[in-house]
Design a protein around this motif. Structure first.
Motif, PDB file in Angstrom:
ATOM      1  N   UNK A 322       0.857  -1.185   0.000  1.00  0.00           N
ATOM      2  CA  UNK A 322       0.000   0.000   0.000  1.00  0.00           C
ATOM      3  C   UNK A 322       0.895   1.238   0.000  1.00  0.00           C
ATOM      4  N   UNK A 323       0.536   2.236  -0.816  1.00  0.00           N
ATOM      5  CA  UNK A 323       1.364   3.443  -0.918  1.00  0.00           C
ATOM      6  C   UNK A 323       0.523   4.710  -0.801  1.00  0.00           C
ATOM      7  N   UNK A 324       1.131   5.699  -0.162  1.00  0.00           N
ATOM      8  CA  UNK A 324       0.549   7.037  -0.066  1.00  0.00           C
ATOM      9  C   UNK A 324       1.624   8.046  -0.440  1.00  0.00           C
ATOM     10  N   UNK A 325       1.225   9.069  -1.180  1.00  0.00           N
ATOM     11  CA  UNK A 325       2.165  10.124  -1.547  1.00  0.00           C
ATOM     12  C   UNK A 325       1.554  11.488  -1.275  1.00  0.00           C
ATOM     13  N   UNK A 326       2.420  12.466  -1.084  1.00  0.00           N
ATOM     14  CA  UNK A 326       2.005  13.870  -1.031  1.00  0.00           C
ATOM     15  C   UNK A 326       3.107  14.692  -1.685  1.00  0.00           C
ATOM     16  N   UNK A 327       2.726  15.871  -2.215  1.00  0.00           N
ATOM     17  CA  UNK A 327       3.662  16.674  -3.000  1.00  0.00           C
ATOM     18  C   UNK A 327       3.514  18.159  -2.698  1.00  0.00           C
ATOM     19  N   UNK A 349      -3.261  13.774   0.414  1.00  0.00           N
ATOM     20  CA  UNK A 349      -2.548  12.502   0.444  1.00  0.00           C
ATOM     21  C   UNK A 349      -3.149  11.591  -0.622  1.00  0.00           C
ATOM     22  N   UNK A 350      -2.342  11.206  -1.596  1.00  0.00           N
ATOM     23  CA  UNK A 350      -2.789  10.278  -2.632  1.00  0.00           C
ATOM     24  C   UNK A 350      -2.684   8.856  -2.088  1.00  0.00           C
ATOM     25  N   UNK A 351      -3.797   8.172  -2.009  1.00  0.00           N
ATOM     26  CA  UNK A 351      -3.825   6.789  -1.545  1.00  0.00           C
ATOM     27  C   UNK A 351      -4.040   5.897  -2.759  1.00  0.00           C
ATOM     28  N   UNK A 352      -3.032   5.115  -3.098  1.00  0.00           N
ATOM     29  CA  UNK A 352      -3.085   4.293  -4.300  1.00  0.00           C
ATOM     30  C   UNK A 352      -3.719   2.945  -3.986  1.00  0.00           C
ATOM     31  N   UNK A 353      -4.375   2.348  -4.973  1.00  0.00           N
ATOM     32  CA  UNK A 353      -4.876   0.984  -4.775  1.00  0.00           C
ATOM     33  C   UNK A 353      -3.726   0.042  -4.445  1.00  0.00           C
ATOM     34  N   UNK A 354      -4.011  -0.955  -3.631  1.00  0.00           N
ATOM     35  CA  UNK A 354      -2.969  -1.922  -3.290  1.00  0.00           C
ATOM     36  C   UNK A 354      -2.470  -2.614  -4.554  1.00  0.00           C
TER      37      UNK A 354
END
Length: 506
Positions: A322-327, A349-354
């Motif tokens: 599982x990944x989350x990103x912010x910019x 916070x971008x929450x990507x599909x697993x």
């Protein structure tokens, strides 16, 4: 500019998995370091034919059957990471350190009192080992002829303008979130470039798909900060047994978990004639968590009283990640009206599909020669085909393309580990060496790892105290970004550990 409503509706059903995943992520989570107890590390992990140590169970599950009595151990280590960085003939250095409890486990020996049975004993164990420590920090500075605009252009070219821009009355935060949700990571990056004035459309129409940069060609002063934290850990649930006097067999069922955080800050400035944008600051945060499963089968054979041979099969590890990103992006620009700044801080916070990652399996063969009570020599050889690293589901077009790239870039890597121990009364003196080949076909961009270790132990009887120092070195070209601005900073990394282990028989 107004987006096409029908396009957004279609995009919901064609939502991409999110292209934040990179080949570097797959490699990072597929590699194991020599962690574990002080005795294990003192022999550089060459324990496949020896056993009798809680961390040896993580190499060969038959190793727990070597225990004659129930046993437990716990380890504390101090990690220090030193980086010497080169970027366009500019050099720098950085250092980071951490102390943590990274190993613990216990083995319970059940002797078989049926003398007519060939099975002499059963051993059940549980062991925890931190298999990788991601703590790192480095800094690069240099003058480049390539700009960060290449990163944003790489994502923007071919995309409709109405797919990478905000509604006239839409906030940057809402537009950033919607584009990420409906159109994916790549469009989101193009959106950042457009809204920060780095990019300009060739035509100011919704269906425009070509862009140019507001940063003129020339030279660019660039700085890149990198900070990472986290670890990859493993709980091994082990069962082993001794058959006859000379054969030990074992099975591990392994539960893996990932906790990884990374922060990068890139800055660029220029005084090039014709540049509208003169300063850029770009920050990226990544949080990765995951869990996985693998199993191991192992055997140790006493060929003679002195010579032992070991064989282990490590299955692939099947991760769910599982990944989350912010910019954050800020630019300064100068036009006929003067200088102005643009800040894009979506606080989203971008929450990507697993997604799933399959790391490659491994085969390990081992030999050890035991000189009675005086000491031993040990050797392990492992072989691992990194081309078997796979992002899943493979039906996803982006993952399929990444898998093809990994198949072209990666190769089969061999690992050689040597260790020795000499005993004098209650003292044990140990040393080891290891060589891990690069998983890349081109080892000039990701070098071989060389490491050595020295250790000392004292046996109090039922209790043992061990102390080890180990050190490893590797040179890696670390790309600043996966696309566009792919120039690399060369890192000469030295990792050193001091490990203290307390072990006792139960």
């Amino acid at each position: 500019m107004k987006k096409l409503t029908m396009l957004l509706i279609i995009a919901v059903f064609a939502m991409p998995y999110g292209n934040a995943q990179e080949i570097a992520d797959a490699l990072r989570f597929s590699q194991d370091e020599v962690q574990g107890s002080a005795r294990f590390r003192a022999l550089s992990g060459a324990f496949g034919a020896l056993g009798g140590d809680m961390s040896a169970v993580s190499i060969n599950p038959a190793g727990s059957a070597v225990f004659t009595r129930s046993h437990a151990s716990f380890s504390l280590s101090s990690l220090n990471v030193d980086n010497n960085t080169t970027f366009f003939n500019n050099s720098g250095s950085s250092s980071d350190s951490k102390i943590d409890l990274h190993q613990g486990g216990a083995a319970f020996v059940f002797a078989n009192r049926n003398e007519s049975s060939n099975w002499k004993k059963l051993v059940l164990s549980i062991a925890y080992d931190k298999t990788a420590n991601y703590r790192n920090q480095w800094f690069a500075r240099g003058t480049n002829i390539n700009s960060i605009d290449n990163y944003f252009l790489a994502y923007a070219q071919g995309q409709r303008l109405d797919e990478i821009s905000a509604f006239p009355d839409e906030s940057v935060e809402d537009a950033y979130a919607d584009i990420g949700s409906f159109l994916g990571f790549g469009n989101q990056q193009a959106f950042l470039g457009f809204e920060s004035f780095i990019l300009e459309p060739v035509e100011d129409t919704d269906d425009n798909t070509a862009y140019f940069s507001n940063i003129a060609e020339g030279t660019f002063n660039q700085e890149h900060d990198y900070i990472s934290r986290g670890y990859n850990g493993k709980f091994a649930f082990n069962a082993s047994g001794q058959y006859g006097d000379n054969l030990y067999l074992g099975l591990n069922l392994n539960a893996h978990f990932i906790n990884y955080e990374r922060f990068t800050r890139f800055t660029e400035s220029n005084t090039n004639v014709g540049s509208l944008v003169t300063d850029v600051a770009f920050e990226n945060n990544l949080v990765t968590t995951g869990n996985g499963f693998s199993f191991q089968l192992g055997a140790i054979l006493k060929v003679t009283n002195e010579l032992r041979a070991g064989l282990t099969y490590n299955s692939p590890t099947w991760f769910t990640i599982y990944e989350e990103t912010s910019q954050f992006l800020a630019t300064s620009a100068t036009d006929d009206l003067g200088t102005f700044s643009t800040v894009i801080d979506p606080a989203i916070v971008n929450i990507f599909p697993e997604y799933r990652l399959q790391s490659p399996g491994k085969i390990t063969g081992s030999l050890a020669y035991v000189f009675g009570e005086q000491g031993l020599l040990s050797f392990d050889y492992s072989r691992r085909n990194f081309r078997n690293t796979k992002f899943r589901p493979t039906s996803d077009a982006f993952f399929a393309s990444q898998n093809e790239i990994m198949n072209d870039l990666f190769t089969t890597a061999n690992t050689f580990r040597f260790g020795g121990e000499y005993k004098y009364q209650q003292f044990s003196f140990r040393g080891g060496y290891r060589l891990e080949e690069s998983p890349y076909k081109d080892d000039s961009v990701y070098g071989n790892l060389n490491g050595y270790s020295l250790g000392l132990g004292y046996n109090f009887g039922n209790t043992r105290l061990d102390l080890t120092y180990d050190r490893s070195e590797r040179t890696v070209d670390n790309q600043l970004f996966a696309v566009g601005l792919t120039d690399a900073a060369t890192l000469d990394t030295t990792r050193s550990n001091i490990t203290l282990t307390l072990g006792f028989s139960l």
